[in-house]
Design a protein around this motif. Structure first.
Motif, PDB file in Angstrom:
ATOM      1  N   VAL A 183      29.812  49.694   9.368  1.00 53.02           N
ATOM      2  CA  VAL A 183      30.291  48.302   9.972  1.00 53.02           C
ATOM      3  C   VAL A 183      31.171  49.009  11.192  1.00 53.02           C
ATOM      4  O   VAL A 183      32.117  49.227  11.029  1.00 53.02           O
ATOM      5  CB  VAL A 183      30.932  47.481   9.219  1.00 53.02           C
ATOM      6  N   ILE A 184      30.555  48.475  12.401  1.00 52.73           N
ATOM      7  CA  ILE A 184      31.393  48.749  13.662  1.00 52.73           C
ATOM      8  C   ILE A 184      32.332  47.837  13.841  1.00 52.73           C
ATOM      9  O   ILE A 184      31.714  46.697  14.221  1.00 52.73           O
ATOM     10  CB  ILE A 184      30.582  49.463  14.714  1.00 52.73           C
ATOM     11  N   VAL A 185      33.696  47.949  14.127  1.00 51.15           N
ATOM     12  CA  VAL A 185      34.384  46.964  14.528  1.00 51.15           C
ATOM     13  C   VAL A 185      35.060  46.938  16.024  1.00 51.15           C
ATOM     14  O   VAL A 185      35.725  46.125  16.335  1.00 51.15           O
ATOM     15  CB  VAL A 185      35.666  46.992  13.534  1.00 51.15           C
ATOM     16  N   SER A 186      34.831  48.159  16.497  1.00 54.62           N
ATOM     17  CA  SER A 186      35.242  48.390  17.943  1.00 54.62           C
ATOM     18  C   SER A 186      34.565  49.191  18.594  1.00 54.62           C
ATOM     19  O   SER A 186      33.946  50.228  17.840  1.00 54.62           O
ATOM     20  CB  SER A 186      36.823  48.493  18.070  1.00 54.62           C
ATOM     21  N   VAL A 187      34.495  49.430  20.035  1.00 58.15           N
ATOM     22  CA  VAL A 187      33.663  50.460  20.793  1.00 58.15           C
ATOM     23  C   VAL A 187      34.782  50.937  21.798  1.00 58.15           C
ATOM     24  O   VAL A 187      35.631  50.019  22.335  1.00 58.15           O
ATOM     25  CB  VAL A 187      32.330  49.727  21.433  1.00 58.15           C
ATOM     26  N   VAL A 188      34.348  52.115  22.026  1.00 60.07           N
ATOM     27  CA  VAL A 188      35.400  52.516  23.267  1.00 60.07           C
ATOM     28  C   VAL A 188      34.526  53.155  24.489  1.00 60.07           C
ATOM     29  O   VAL A 188      33.538  53.868  24.232  1.00 60.07           O
ATOM     30  CB  VAL A 188      36.116  53.808  22.502  1.00 60.07           C
ATOM     31  N   ALA A 189      35.243  52.905  25.431  1.00 62.94           N
ATOM     32  CA  ALA A 189      34.437  53.786  26.878  1.00 62.94           C
ATOM     33  C   ALA A 189      35.574  54.857  27.141  1.00 62.94           C
ATOM     34  O   ALA A 189      36.775  54.452  27.406  1.00 62.94           O
ATOM     35  CB  ALA A 189      34.498  52.639  27.863  1.00 62.94           C
ATOM     36  N   GLU A 190      35.067  55.915  27.171  1.00 60.64           N
ATOM     37  CA  GLU A 190      35.873  57.115  27.629  1.00 60.64           C
ATOM     38  C   GLU A 190      35.099  58.271  28.195  1.00 60.64           C
ATOM     39  O   GLU A 190      33.842  58.022  28.492  1.00 60.64           O
ATOM     40  CB  GLU A 190      36.719  57.589  26.163  1.00 60.64           C
ATOM     41  N   ASN A 191      35.805  58.948  29.207  1.00 58.84           N
ATOM     42  CA  ASN A 191      35.372  60.373  29.760  1.00 58.84           C
ATOM     43  C   ASN A 191      36.196  61.309  28.970  1.00 58.84           C
ATOM     44  O   ASN A 191      37.067  61.171  27.953  1.00 58.84           O
ATOM     45  CB  ASN A 191      35.363  60.290  31.120  1.00 58.84           C
ATOM     46  N   THR A 192      35.841  62.559  29.536  1.00 67.12           N
ATOM     47  CA  THR A 192      36.635  63.810  28.712  1.00 67.12           C
ATOM     48  C   THR A 192      38.096  63.723  29.153  1.00 67.12           C
ATOM     49  O   THR A 192      38.831  64.536  28.516  1.00 67.12           O
ATOM     50  CB  THR A 192      36.106  65.068  29.626  1.00 67.12           C
ATOM     51  N   ALA A 193      38.546  62.766  30.076  1.00 64.90           N
ATOM     52  CA  ALA A 193      40.121  62.943  30.558  1.00 64.90           C
ATOM     53  C   ALA A 193      40.827  61.773  29.956  1.00 64.90           C
ATOM     54  O   ALA A 193      41.984  62.116  29.677  1.00 64.90           O
ATOM     55  CB  ALA A 193      40.244  62.636  32.107  1.00 64.90           C
ATOM     56  N   ARG A 194      40.169  60.596  29.493  1.00 69.11           N
ATOM     57  CA  ARG A 194      41.068  59.732  29.119  1.00 69.11           C
ATOM     58  C   ARG A 194      40.114  58.446  28.503  1.00 69.11           C
ATOM     59  O   ARG A 194      38.889  58.284  28.883  1.00 69.11           O
ATOM     60  CB  ARG A 194      41.846  58.858  30.178  1.00 69.11           C
ATOM     61  N   VAL A 195      40.706  57.624  27.595  1.00 69.58           N
ATOM     62  CA  VAL A 195      39.990  56.265  27.316  1.00 69.58           C
ATOM     63  C   VAL A 195      40.090  55.110  28.403  1.00 69.58           C
ATOM     64  O   VAL A 195      41.255  55.113  28.807  1.00 69.58           O
ATOM     65  CB  VAL A 195      40.883  56.018  25.863  1.00 69.58           C
ATOM     66  N   ILE A 196      38.965  54.782  28.748  1.00 63.61           N
ATOM     67  CA  ILE A 196      39.125  53.814  29.749  1.00 63.61           C
ATOM     68  C   ILE A 196      39.473  52.313  29.279  1.00 63.61           C
ATOM     69  O   ILE A 196      39.910  51.447  29.756  1.00 63.61           O
ATOM     70  CB  ILE A 196      37.695  53.848  30.432  1.00 63.61           C
ATOM     71  N   ASP A 197      38.605  51.881  28.274  1.00 61.29           N
ATOM     72  CA  ASP A 197      38.746  50.836  27.628  1.00 61.29           C
ATOM     73  C   ASP A 197      38.414  50.582  26.013  1.00 61.29           C
ATOM     74  O   ASP A 197      37.662  51.539  25.722  1.00 61.29           O
ATOM     75  CB  ASP A 197      38.124  49.633  28.411  1.00 61.29           C
ATOM     76  N   ILE A 198      39.077  49.727  25.486  1.00 60.97           N
ATOM     77  CA  ILE A 198      38.610  49.444  24.066  1.00 60.97           C
ATOM     78  C   ILE A 198      38.309  48.027  23.786  1.00 60.97           C
ATOM     79  O   ILE A 198      38.693  47.087  24.249  1.00 60.97           O
ATOM     80  CB  ILE A 198      39.774  49.785  22.740  1.00 60.97           C
ATOM     81  N   GLN A 199      37.200  47.611  23.109  1.00 63.30           N
ATOM     82  CA  GLN A 199      36.495  46.392  23.078  1.00 63.30           C
ATOM     83  C   GLN A 199      36.382  46.051  21.491  1.00 63.30           C
ATOM     84  O   GLN A 199      35.586  46.840  20.821  1.00 63.30           O
ATOM     85  CB  GLN A 199      35.469  46.314  23.737  1.00 63.30           C
ATOM     86  N   ASP A 200      37.109  45.288  20.987  1.00 66.73           N
ATOM     87  CA  ASP A 200      36.792  44.801  19.626  1.00 66.73           C
ATOM     88  C   ASP A 200      35.629  43.892  19.314  1.00 66.73           C
ATOM     89  O   ASP A 200      35.566  43.198  20.364  1.00 66.73           O
ATOM     90  CB  ASP A 200      38.251  44.153  18.884  1.00 66.73           C
ATOM     91  N   ILE A 201      35.029  44.131  18.488  1.00 65.96           N
ATOM     92  CA  ILE A 201      33.781  43.231  18.033  1.00 65.96           C
ATOM     93  C   ILE A 201      34.443  41.854  17.250  1.00 65.96           C
ATOM     94  O   ILE A 201      35.331  41.981  16.448  1.00 65.96           O
ATOM     95  CB  ILE A 201      33.005  43.989  16.975  1.00 65.96           C
TER      96      ILE A 201
END
Length: 58
Positions: free
Chosen positions: A35-53
């Motif tokens: 059960v996926i409760v959040s998704v992350v947008a990131e690159n090799t340097a940093r987390v760009i955003d987190i979105q909770d479901i």
């Protein structure tokens, strides 16, 4: 076959979260479900955003 459920966030790098949980389950010979409760947008340097479901979607 035994089954295991993980409730976790998704890590697009595959090194953590539900992806890592499923790899661990497979290594132990159990069928992994998730059960996926959040998704992350990131690159090799940093987390760009987190979105909770939303609970409604879950």
């Amino acid at each position: 076959m035994k089954t295991v459920l993980t409730i976790a966030g998704s890590d697009c790098s595959g090194g953590a979260g539900v992806q890592a949980d499923l790899k661990t389950m497979a290594a132990h010979g159990v069928f992994g479900m998730s059960v996926i409760v959040s998704v992350v947008a990131e690159n090799t340097a940093r987390v760009i955003d987190i979105q909770d479901i939303t609970p409604k979607m879950i």
